[in-house]
Scaffold this motif. Sequence first.
Motif, PDB file in Angstrom:
ATOM      1  N   PRO A 128     -11.111  -5.421 -18.307  1.00 40.86           N
ATOM      2  CA  PRO A 128     -10.052  -6.420 -18.373  1.00 40.86           C
ATOM      3  C   PRO A 128      -8.719  -5.737 -18.090  1.00 40.86           C
ATOM      4  N   VAL A 129      -7.800  -6.492 -17.528  1.00 42.98           N
ATOM      5  CA  VAL A 129      -6.470  -5.978 -17.226  1.00 42.98           C
ATOM      6  C   VAL A 129      -5.490  -6.790 -18.068  1.00 42.98           C
ATOM      7  N   ILE A 130      -4.716  -6.083 -18.893  1.00 36.55           N
ATOM      8  CA  ILE A 130      -3.776  -6.767 -19.778  1.00 36.55           C
ATOM      9  C   ILE A 130      -2.349  -6.302 -19.502  1.00 36.55           C
ATOM     10  N   ASP A 131      -1.408  -7.191 -19.746  1.00 35.46           N
ATOM     11  CA  ASP A 131      -0.002  -6.838 -19.572  1.00 35.46           C
ATOM     12  C   ASP A 131       0.501  -6.134 -20.834  1.00 35.46           C
ATOM     13  N   PRO A 132       1.756  -5.697 -20.869  1.00 32.62           N
ATOM     14  CA  PRO A 132       2.272  -4.972 -22.043  1.00 32.62           C
ATOM     15  C   PRO A 132       2.216  -5.760 -23.357  1.00 32.62           C
ATOM     16  N   ASN A 133       2.118  -7.077 -23.283  1.00 35.25           N
ATOM     17  CA  ASN A 133       2.023  -7.906 -24.486  1.00 35.25           C
ATOM     18  C   ASN A 133       0.583  -8.183 -24.901  1.00 35.25           C
ATOM     19  N   GLY A 134      -0.371  -7.599 -24.201  1.00 34.90           N
ATOM     20  CA  GLY A 134      -1.781  -7.817 -24.516  1.00 34.90           C
ATOM     21  C   GLY A 134      -2.370  -9.062 -23.890  1.00 34.90           C
ATOM     22  N   VAL A 135      -1.605  -9.725 -23.015  1.00 32.51           N
ATOM     23  CA  VAL A 135      -2.090 -10.940 -22.350  1.00 32.51           C
ATOM     24  C   VAL A 135      -3.042 -10.550 -21.225  1.00 32.51           C
ATOM     25  N   LEU A 136      -4.183 -11.208 -21.201  1.00 32.96           N
ATOM     26  CA  LEU A 136      -5.181 -10.967 -20.154  1.00 32.96           C
ATOM     27  C   LEU A 136      -4.673 -11.535 -18.837  1.00 32.96           C
ATOM     28  N   VAL A 137      -4.514 -10.660 -17.838  1.00 27.14           N
ATOM     29  CA  VAL A 137      -3.974 -11.098 -16.547  1.00 27.14           C
ATOM     30  C   VAL A 137      -4.972 -10.922 -15.402  1.00 27.14           C
ATOM     31  N   GLY A 138      -6.074 -10.228 -15.654  1.00 26.05           N
ATOM     32  CA  GLY A 138      -7.031 -10.026 -14.577  1.00 26.05           C
ATOM     33  C   GLY A 138      -8.199  -9.167 -14.998  1.00 26.05           C
ATOM     34  N   GLU A 139      -8.962  -8.778 -13.980  1.00 31.00           N
ATOM     35  CA  GLU A 139     -10.149  -7.959 -14.173  1.00 31.00           C
ATOM     36  C   GLU A 139     -10.320  -7.106 -12.926  1.00 31.00           C
ATOM     37  N   ILE A 140     -10.756  -5.873 -13.134  1.00 28.11           N
ATOM     38  CA  ILE A 140     -11.103  -5.021 -12.007  1.00 28.11           C
ATOM     39  C   ILE A 140     -12.534  -4.539 -12.229  1.00 28.11           C
ATOM     40  N   THR A 141     -13.347  -4.650 -11.183  1.00 32.15           N
ATOM     41  CA  THR A 141     -14.761  -4.297 -11.299  1.00 32.15           C
ATOM     42  C   THR A 141     -15.070  -3.081 -10.440  1.00 32.15           C
ATOM     43  N   ARG A 142     -16.200  -2.477 -10.707  1.00 27.74           N
ATOM     44  CA  ARG A 142     -16.609  -1.327  -9.896  1.00 27.74           C
ATOM     45  C   ARG A 142     -16.852  -1.757  -8.452  1.00 27.74           C
ATOM     46  N   ARG A 143     -17.339  -2.979  -8.263  1.00 25.20           N
ATOM     47  CA  ARG A 143     -17.565  -3.481  -6.911  1.00 25.20           C
ATOM     48  C   ARG A 143     -16.246  -3.642  -6.151  1.00 25.20           C
ATOM     49  N   MET A 144     -15.204  -4.134  -6.815  1.00 28.32           N
ATOM     50  CA  MET A 144     -13.888  -4.271  -6.170  1.00 28.32           C
ATOM     51  C   MET A 144     -13.351  -2.910  -5.738  1.00 28.32           C
ATOM     52  N   ILE A 145     -13.506  -1.935  -6.622  1.00 32.77           N
ATOM     53  CA  ILE A 145     -13.026  -0.587  -6.308  1.00 32.77           C
ATOM     54  C   ILE A 145     -13.808  -0.009  -5.142  1.00 32.77           C
ATOM     55  N   LEU A 146     -15.129  -0.140  -5.181  1.00 31.51           N
ATOM     56  CA  LEU A 146     -15.950   0.371  -4.085  1.00 31.51           C
ATOM     57  C   LEU A 146     -15.623  -0.319  -2.776  1.00 31.51           C
ATOM     58  N   HIS A 147     -15.456  -1.639  -2.814  1.00 30.15           N
ATOM     59  CA  HIS A 147     -15.085  -2.389  -1.608  1.00 30.15           C
ATOM     60  C   HIS A 147     -13.763  -1.871  -1.049  1.00 30.15           C
ATOM     61  N   PHE A 148     -12.781  -1.681  -1.901  1.00 29.53           N
ATOM     62  CA  PHE A 148     -11.490  -1.159  -1.451  1.00 29.53           C
ATOM     63  C   PHE A 148     -11.653   0.218  -0.811  1.00 29.53           C
TER      64      PHE A 148
END
Length: 153
Positions: A128-148
């Motif tokens: 999970p990707v959270i902002d400085p306030n702990g709000v969930l703003v996204g997700e990064i997966t191993r597949r996304m990283i590999l694709h990139f």
Amino acid sequence: MLISDIMRTTLIKVRPEAPVGHVLIWYGGMAHVFRNTYVVDHCDRLLGVVTIHTFLSVIVPPSVTEEAKAGRLDGREDLLDALRRNMAAISETTVGSLMDCDHPFAHPEDLFVMASELIVEKGITALPVIDPNGVLVGEITRRMILHFLVQNL
């Protein structure tokens, strides 16, 4: 490259009091498979994560697996009946009672290689990707990283 450049923002977010049965029905109707269900408060601050592995361990408990291995579930219908009984028993269990409150996370401004390192180190499929306030703003997966990486190397 920052995590915010790669992450996705379409996620499954639920409140901790959501019944497991409702979340699983939602999963059944989805065209895309998500690996994590994110448990958030009323301000979308991340409280915890429920992985597909956790859902599987609850849906197919060791007791049913042992019954099947021992040959006490005679065929497909007996096995499905045992699993249906288990689903009925757990359907009102809250997602909050299953969540991992210590699941690792990343920040949008982190470098994607930091997420990659954490995903590999922890043996998980997504962060999970959270902002400085702990709000969930996204997700990064191993597949996304590999694709990139494949697209850019």
